[in-house]
Design a protein around this motif. Structure first.
Motif, PDB file in Angstrom:
ATOM      1  N   LEU A 193      -3.204  -0.903  -3.565  1.00 33.69           N
ATOM      2  CA  LEU A 193      -3.981   0.181  -3.094  1.00 33.69           C
ATOM      3  C   LEU A 193      -3.275   1.493  -2.369  1.00 33.69           C
ATOM      4  O   LEU A 193      -2.052   1.446  -2.153  1.00 33.69           O
ATOM      5  CB  LEU A 193      -5.065  -0.407  -1.611  1.00 33.69           C
ATOM      6  CG  LEU A 193      -5.861  -1.570  -2.103  1.00 33.69           C
ATOM      7  CD1 LEU A 193      -6.428  -1.930  -0.801  1.00 33.69           C
ATOM      8  CD2 LEU A 193      -6.919  -1.043  -3.155  1.00 33.69           C
ATOM      9  N   LEU A 227      -9.482  -2.220   3.472  1.00 29.57           N
ATOM     10  CA  LEU A 227      -8.628  -3.238   3.396  1.00 29.57           C
ATOM     11  C   LEU A 227      -9.465  -4.675   3.181  1.00 29.57           C
ATOM     12  O   LEU A 227      -8.929  -5.752   2.754  1.00 29.57           O
ATOM     13  CB  LEU A 227      -7.394  -3.633   4.298  1.00 29.57           C
ATOM     14  CG  LEU A 227      -6.485  -2.243   4.357  1.00 29.57           C
ATOM     15  CD1 LEU A 227      -5.575  -2.442   5.398  1.00 29.57           C
ATOM     16  CD2 LEU A 227      -5.918  -2.144   2.776  1.00 29.57           C
ATOM     17  N   ILE A 270       0.983  -1.165  -0.058  1.00 26.46           N
ATOM     18  CA  ILE A 270       0.148   0.080   0.097  1.00 26.46           C
ATOM     19  C   ILE A 270       0.943   1.183  -0.010  1.00 26.46           C
ATOM     20  O   ILE A 270       1.882   1.469   0.775  1.00 26.46           O
ATOM     21  CB  ILE A 270      -0.961  -0.184   1.338  1.00 26.46           C
ATOM     22  CG1 ILE A 270      -1.822  -1.151   1.294  1.00 26.46           C
ATOM     23  CG2 ILE A 270      -1.757   1.299   1.282  1.00 26.46           C
ATOM     24  CD1 ILE A 270      -2.760  -1.335   2.464  1.00 26.46           C
ATOM     25  N   VAL A 301      -0.253   3.009  -7.380  1.00 31.44           N
ATOM     26  CA  VAL A 301      -1.409   2.324  -7.698  1.00 31.44           C
ATOM     27  C   VAL A 301      -1.727   2.242  -9.355  1.00 31.44           C
ATOM     28  O   VAL A 301      -1.992   1.012  -9.728  1.00 31.44           O
ATOM     29  CB  VAL A 301      -2.680   2.873  -7.045  1.00 31.44           C
ATOM     30  CG1 VAL A 301      -3.875   2.330  -7.320  1.00 31.44           C
ATOM     31  CG2 VAL A 301      -2.438   2.971  -5.251  1.00 31.44           C
TER      32      VAL A 301
END
Length: 143
Positions: free
Chosen positions: A60, A124, A3, A53
């Protein structure tokens, strides 16, 4: 999972708490945000998240600024990005389920820190529902 996270000065406290949460979940994080509270320009910290991303370097992204608006507007200028400005976990769930949001934008000045952490968990843990929502996503141009 990887992430990317970015924030301006208004989101530093929230970002630090979110990094702790992600670390406890054994999630790899790329931190592009400022660690200070001196005024900075949010696009400088949001563009790298959207780049990661959109290119697949991160699955994410999480972006944080005072209102969440500037951050989400900046991220949504990038191809393949669906950044959702959210203010509660129900909106987060819908953004993931119905809109396949791949970046969560948090308004640090308008939500409490515990609420932000719950929103990140929801982001998530929620999957895209597909089905009828997929054809709608396909109608959003990628520029």
């Amino acid at each position: 999972m990887k992430i990317s996270v970015g924030n301006d000065h208004a989101g530093t406290e929230y970002k630090l708490a979110i990094l702790g949460l992600l670390k406890s979940m054994h999630i790899e994080v790329k931190n592009y945000g400022t660690d200070g509270t001196d005024s900075v320009d949010y696009p400088d910290f949001i563009h790298p998240v959207a780049d990661d991303v959109s290119s697949g370097k991160a699955e994410l992204g999480i972006i944080i600024c005072g209102s969440g608006n500037g951050a989400s507007m900046t991220a949504n200028k990038h191809q393949k990005i669906r950044a959702a400005l959210c203010w509660n976990k129900e909106i987060v769930a819908l953004a993931r389920e119905h809109n396949d949001a791949n970046i969560l934008s948090l308004p640090a000045r308008f939500i409490a820190l515990p609420q932000a952490l719950e929103m990140v968990k929801t982001f998530l843990e929620t999957d895209f529902a597909g089905g009828r929502h997929e054809r709608r996503i396909e109608k959003i141009p990628c520029m």
